[in-house]
Design a protein around this motif. Structure first.
Motif, PDB file in Angstrom:
ATOM      1  N   HIS A   1       0.308  -3.403 -12.008  1.00  0.00           N
ATOM      2  CA  HIS A   1      -0.033  -2.789 -10.713  1.00  0.00           C
ATOM      3  C   HIS A   1      -1.449  -2.451 -10.581  1.00  0.00           C
ATOM      4  O   HIS A   1      -2.421  -2.889  -9.596  1.00  0.00           O
ATOM      5  CB  HIS A   1       0.663  -1.380  -9.995  1.00  0.00           C
ATOM      6  CG  HIS A   1       0.035  -0.364  -9.690  1.00  0.00           C
ATOM      7  ND1 HIS A   1       0.394  -1.036  -7.780  1.00  0.00           N
ATOM      8  CD2 HIS A   1      -1.072   0.497  -9.032  1.00  0.00           C
ATOM      9  CE1 HIS A   1      -0.231   0.030  -7.180  1.00  0.00           C
ATOM     10  NE2 HIS A   1      -1.306   0.452  -7.531  1.00  0.00           N
TER      11      HIS A   1
ATOM     12  N   ALA B   1       8.024  -2.037  -1.085  1.00  0.00           N
ATOM     13  CA  ALA B   1       7.793  -0.297  -0.935  1.00  0.00           C
ATOM     14  C   ALA B   1       9.510  -0.099  -0.004  1.00  0.00           C
ATOM     15  O   ALA B   1      10.595  -1.016  -0.068  1.00  0.00           O
ATOM     16  CB  ALA B   1       7.742   0.602   0.768  1.00  0.00           C
TER      17      ALA B   1
ATOM     18  N   LEU C   1      -1.992  -7.762  -2.662  1.00  0.00           N
ATOM     19  CA  LEU C   1      -1.807  -7.051  -1.714  1.00  0.00           C
ATOM     20  C   LEU C   1      -0.528  -7.034  -1.171  1.00  0.00           C
ATOM     21  O   LEU C   1       0.635  -6.339  -0.458  1.00  0.00           O
ATOM     22  CB  LEU C   1      -2.884  -5.820  -0.818  1.00  0.00           C
ATOM     23  CG  LEU C   1      -3.945  -5.643  -1.239  1.00  0.00           C
ATOM     24  CD1 LEU C   1      -4.789  -4.884   0.078  1.00  0.00           C
ATOM     25  CD2 LEU C   1      -3.133  -3.957  -2.013  1.00  0.00           C
TER      26      LEU C   1
ATOM     27  N   PRO D   1       5.886   2.621  -1.552  1.00  0.00           N
ATOM     28  CA  PRO D   1       5.359   1.696  -2.121  1.00  0.00           C
ATOM     29  C   PRO D   1       5.636   1.390  -3.541  1.00  0.00           C
ATOM     30  O   PRO D   1       5.146   3.197  -4.359  1.00  0.00           O
ATOM     31  CB  PRO D   1       3.841   1.892  -1.993  1.00  0.00           C
ATOM     32  CG  PRO D   1       3.362   2.297  -0.764  1.00  0.00           C
ATOM     33  CD  PRO D   1       4.946   3.862  -0.692  1.00  0.00           C
TER      34      PRO D   1
ATOM     35  N   THR E   1       3.012  -6.711  -2.746  1.00  0.00           N
ATOM     36  CA  THR E   1       3.935  -4.806  -2.979  1.00  0.00           C
ATOM     37  C   THR E   1       5.112  -4.814  -1.598  1.00  0.00           C
ATOM     38  O   THR E   1       5.016  -5.125  -1.058  1.00  0.00           O
ATOM     39  CB  THR E   1       2.590  -3.396  -1.654  1.00  0.00           C
ATOM     40  OG1 THR E   1       1.155  -3.978  -2.436  1.00  0.00           O
ATOM     41  CG2 THR E   1       3.033  -2.500  -2.094  1.00  0.00           C
TER      42      THR E   1
ATOM     43  N   ASP F   1      10.210   1.330   4.398  1.00  0.00           N
ATOM     44  CA  ASP F   1       8.872   1.157   3.198  1.00  0.00           C
ATOM     45  C   ASP F   1       8.472   2.254   4.014  1.00  0.00           C
ATOM     46  O   ASP F   1       7.394   2.314   3.955  1.00  0.00           O
ATOM     47  CB  ASP F   1       8.397  -0.135   4.022  1.00  0.00           C
ATOM     48  CG  ASP F   1       9.251  -1.128   4.823  1.00  0.00           C
ATOM     49  OD1 ASP F   1      10.207  -1.831   3.607  1.00  0.00           O
ATOM     50  OD2 ASP F   1       9.003  -2.393   5.136  1.00  0.00           O
TER      51      ASP F   1
ATOM     52  N   TYR G   1       4.776   1.201  -7.698  1.00  0.00           N
ATOM     53  CA  TYR G   1       4.087  -0.014  -8.385  1.00  0.00           C
ATOM     54  C   TYR G   1       4.837   0.423  -9.534  1.00  0.00           C
ATOM     55  O   TYR G   1       4.938   0.183 -10.416  1.00  0.00           O
ATOM     56  CB  TYR G   1       2.843   2.015  -8.483  1.00  0.00           C
ATOM     57  CG  TYR G   1       2.298   2.961  -7.859  1.00  0.00           C
ATOM     58  CD1 TYR G   1       2.437   1.405  -6.547  1.00  0.00           C
ATOM     59  CD2 TYR G   1       1.609   4.135  -7.871  1.00  0.00           C
ATOM     60  CE1 TYR G   1       2.000   3.264  -5.962  1.00  0.00           C
ATOM     61  CE2 TYR G   1       0.766   4.846  -7.301  1.00  0.00           C
ATOM     62  CZ  TYR G   1       0.705   4.367  -5.905  1.00  0.00           C
ATOM     63  OH  TYR G   1       0.041   4.953  -4.989  1.00  0.00           O
TER      64      TYR G   1
ATOM     65  N   PHE H   1      -0.157   0.757   4.698  1.00  0.00           N
ATOM     66  CA  PHE H   1       1.037   0.197   4.046  1.00  0.00           C
ATOM     67  C   PHE H   1       0.189  -1.070   3.527  1.00  0.00           C
ATOM     68  O   PHE H   1      -0.479  -2.151   3.894  1.00  0.00           O
ATOM     69  CB  PHE H   1       2.289  -0.070   4.779  1.00  0.00           C
ATOM     70  CG  PHE H   1       3.695  -1.084   3.481  1.00  0.00           C
ATOM     71  CD1 PHE H   1       3.034  -0.788   2.119  1.00  0.00           C
ATOM     72  CD2 PHE H   1       3.623  -1.778   3.512  1.00  0.00           C
ATOM     73  CE1 PHE H   1       3.975  -1.222   0.703  1.00  0.00           C
ATOM     74  CE2 PHE H   1       5.082  -2.625   3.035  1.00  0.00           C
ATOM     75  CZ  PHE H   1       4.618  -2.040   1.316  1.00  0.00           C
ATOM     76  N   SER H   2      -0.164  -1.085   2.362  1.00  0.00           N
ATOM     77  CA  SER H   2      -0.778  -2.009   1.610  1.00  0.00           C
ATOM     78  C   SER H   2      -0.721  -4.269   2.193  1.00  0.00           C
ATOM     79  O   SER H   2      -1.601  -4.571   2.286  1.00  0.00           O
ATOM     80  CB  SER H   2      -1.057  -2.110   0.315  1.00  0.00           C
ATOM     81  OG  SER H   2       0.268  -2.208  -0.283  1.00  0.00           O
ATOM     82  N   LYS H   3       1.100  -3.849   2.104  1.00  0.00           N
ATOM     83  CA  LYS H   3       0.664  -5.812   2.097  1.00  0.00           C
ATOM     84  C   LYS H   3       1.433  -5.550   3.898  1.00  0.00           C
ATOM     85  O   LYS H   3       0.526  -6.252   4.254  1.00  0.00           O
ATOM     86  CB  LYS H   3       3.090  -5.157   2.297  1.00  0.00           C
ATOM     87  CG  LYS H   3       3.380  -6.889   2.668  1.00  0.00           C
ATOM     88  CD  LYS H   3       5.625  -6.557   1.492  1.00  0.00           C
ATOM     89  CE  LYS H   3       6.041  -8.091   2.042  1.00  0.00           C
ATOM     90  NZ  LYS H   3       7.118  -8.716   1.186  1.00  0.00           N
TER      91      LYS H   3
ATOM     92  N   SER I   1      -0.321   3.855  -1.486  1.00  0.00           N
ATOM     93  CA  SER I   1      -0.279   2.276  -1.559  1.00  0.00           C
ATOM     94  C   SER I   1      -0.955   2.240  -2.931  1.00  0.00           C
ATOM     95  O   SER I   1      -1.165   0.988  -3.861  1.00  0.00           O
ATOM     96  CB  SER I   1      -0.403   1.104  -0.652  1.00  0.00           C
ATOM     97  OG  SER I   1      -0.001   0.993   0.006  1.00  0.00           O
ATOM     98  N   TYR I   2      -2.085   2.304  -3.680  1.00  0.00           N
ATOM     99  CA  TYR I   2      -3.350   2.661  -4.186  1.00  0.00           C
ATOM    100  C   TYR I   2      -3.405   3.930  -5.068  1.00  0.00           C
ATOM    101  O   TYR I   2      -3.210   3.220  -7.106  1.00  0.00           O
ATOM    102  CB  TYR I   2      -4.349   2.516  -3.470  1.00  0.00           C
ATOM    103  CG  TYR I   2      -4.022   1.421  -2.239  1.00  0.00           C
ATOM    104  CD1 TYR I   2      -4.132   0.552  -3.300  1.00  0.00           C
ATOM    105  CD2 TYR I   2      -4.381   2.169  -0.679  1.00  0.00           C
ATOM    106  CE1 TYR I   2      -4.084  -0.612  -1.479  1.00  0.00           C
ATOM    107  CE2 TYR I   2      -4.327   1.230   0.146  1.00  0.00           C
ATOM    108  CZ  TYR I   2      -4.059   0.117  -0.085  1.00  0.00           C
ATOM    109  OH  TYR I   2      -3.935  -0.935   0.749  1.00  0.00           O
TER     110      TYR I   2
END
Length: 551
Positions: free
Chosen positions: A492, A375, A370, A486, A373, A483, A488, A351-353, A517-518
């Motif tokens: 984003h 979720a 990031l 994620p 972000t 979580d 967007y 997860f980006s966070k 996450s992306y």
């Protein structure tokens, strides 16, 4: 109906109204500036991390790969279990339960063949009731969505004119070509805002919010239209309106995603078994005899069989940093609670966070975008009843829009899946199997969540109110997925552009990012992104995993 995101927790539903974000790498090159990396760490052992390790091992046949997984098992959100019930055994999916074939599954199809899993695939035909019948609950009853393939024009017209769910849709569609285009300086907006501008606010709050409950468990007023519906966003820019762009045949003009999909389709046809491709072409959704976890189990087994791959379970990464030697050589240092190791490159699938929390300097993250972000958390409630005739209709299930009265959804459910109809061939007991999804954006800001017993009780309450099911289940499980999807949200793409710059500035191409996450929250999205990133690892000082973001 799919909450993927992981991929996804609701099965494939109305995804045809959306298209995956145009964020993944579209072009692949194999020239290396300083030679391919020989020592690579993959953070995260979910479907994305496992697929990344698998494809990296193929692309870099001499590299050593180490997987770090914080939890006790591999597979992430893909988790299936067998439950003993009177008369046999049933399969409960605690995450995604089915995948959609088509363009999004091209890489997945190739992977299934490479893993020798074609005999294990089970399909739901496009003519099946679960493919033809999909519902939205509004405002106090199930509304079957028109199916252009199976319904006559008269049936479609009757439904859209009679049901309050579709108020605003027909006049909005007729007038869309004459509505003013968006301001030239508008960089992004919410999905609700876009559909309100182009069609009607009621379409956004009733139909589109239900769709996004089934994919992102998210708030239509917060999610980014540019990220989630990139084709619609691009068409409006090209033609001044979506309908005008289509009418002037500008659908494919300057759309990299469609060009890349055509190239990938041609590649897939060359290598994938034609009979398998034909079966996928006839399917609405597909899964495996022992659930989607069978895919990650086989992938994990294959990766573990490679002597160049090491897997560390129960080993959370605590910190990442770039080491630069006086000679100019650059390495990534991976810290765990007990030690640190040095690698040529790190691929993060987490997860980006969480990644932003690992990348700090002077107690501040070097990836601040990031850190923003968000979720959502959902609870997946699986129920099995002895009575095989409980559900009053046949179909995939139903989604619940944000706009229905609180009295109709005090439990804050997102949707219900009719598992007994959706995927057949996984159970050896007769009965009715259902899944209720709770929470998502409705639980934003909550510090505590329902217990398993409370989740099961909430699911039973929803089923009693909406479907008049009052039987007691013979088996029930509720799993909280914290979580897991994620979001967007608006901006984003801009945040991802900035993150690309931050990754290049602080890690010089030695830290790559991939995952839900992306570039798309679905299982198919994650597998495709994993293959993309594996093909570009040698291009130092150029790649981050986010470099091919549209302007």
């Amino acid at each position: 109906m799919r909450l993927r995101r992981h991929g996804s927790l609701l099965g494939s539903s109305l995804k045809s109204l959306s298209t995956r974000p145009i964020l993944c790498s579209q072009c692949h090159h194999h020239q290396y500036s300083t030679g391919p990396p020989q020592n690579i760490a993959v953070i995260g052992g979910g479907i994305t991390g496992l697929a990344s390790a698998y494809y990296i091992a193929k692309e870099q046949p001499t590299a050593r790969i180490t997987i770090y997984e914080a939890g006790p098992r591999l597979g992430g959100w893909l988790h299936s279990s067998h439950v003993e019930v009177p008369g046999g055994r049933v399969l409960f999916e605690h995450g995604p339960r089915s995948l959609r074939p088509g363009m999004g599954a091209l890489v997945t199809s190739t992977l299934i063949q490479e893993l020798g899993m074609i005999p294990d695939v089970i399909y739901t035909d496009k003519s099946a009731a679960s493919a033809v019948n999909r519902f939205i609950y509004y405002p106090d009853h199930l509304v079957r969505l028109p199916n252009p393939t199976n319904d006559s024009s008269l049936e479609i017209a009757f439904t859209t004119l009679r049901e309050p769910l579709f108020k605003g849709f027909i006049p909005g569609a007729i007038g869309e070509a004459f509505r003013p285009t968006r301001p030239a300086n508008l960089d992004d907006e919410s999905v609700a805002s876009f559909f309100a501008r182009r069609l009607d606010p009621r379409v956004a709050q009733n139909i589109i919010s239900a769709v996004l409950h089934g994919i992102y468990a998210g708030d239509v007023n917060q999610l980014s239209v540019r990220s989630i519906f990139p084709l619609l966003w691009t068409l409006e820019k090209q033609g001044g309106s979506v309908i005008r762009a289509i009418a002037t045949s500008r659908v494919e003009e300057n759309i990299k995603l469609l060009r890349r999909d055509r190239e990938l389709l041609a590649e897939t046809k060359k290598v994938v078994n034609p009979e398998f491709m034909a079966a996928m072409g006839k399917a609405s959704v597909f899964s495996f005899r022992n659930g989607l976890q069978q895919l990650v189990d086989r992938l994990a087994e294959t990766v573990a069989g490679n002597k160049r791959v090491t897997t560390n379970l129960g080993t959370p990464v605590t910190h990442l940093e770039l080491e630069e030697a006086a000679s100019g050589d650059k390495k990534m240092k991976v810290f765990t609670e007990s030690e640190s190791q040095t690698y040529d490159m790190v691929v993060s699938s987490i997860f980006s966070k969480t990644l932003s929390e690992l990348c700090t300097s002077n107690s501040k993250t070097v990836l601040p975008e990031l850190a923003k972000t968000h979720a959502v958390t959902v609870m997946v409630v699986n129920l099995f009843y002895a009575n095989p005739k409980l559900v009053p209709v046949e179909g995939f299930g139903y989604l619940i829009p944000q706009s229905i009265p609180f009295q109709q959804n005090p439990e804050r459910a997102l949707g219900v899946i009719f598992d007994s109809d959706t995927i057949k061939g996984q159970d050896i007991a007769t009965g009715t199997k259902l899944t209720v999804i709770l929470g998502g954006h409705w639980w934003d800001g909550w510090s505590t969540y329902p217990t398993e017993d409370e989740g099961v009780a909430a699911a039973q309450s929803i089923l009693a109110r909406h479907l008049h099911i009052t039987d007691d289940p013979v088996a029930a499980q509720a799993k909280l997925q914290k979580d897991c999807i994620p979001q967007y949200t608006v901006g984003h793409i801009t945040r991802m552009k900035q993150t690309h710059s931050q990754l290049m500035a602080h890690f010089k191409g030695r830290l790559r990012v991939v995952g839900n996450s992306y570039t798309g929250v679905g299982v198919n999205d994650c597998i495709r992104a994993a293959k993309d990133i594996a093909q570009d690892l040698g291009q130092y000082n150029q790649k981050s995993g986010l470099e091919e973001i549209p302007a």
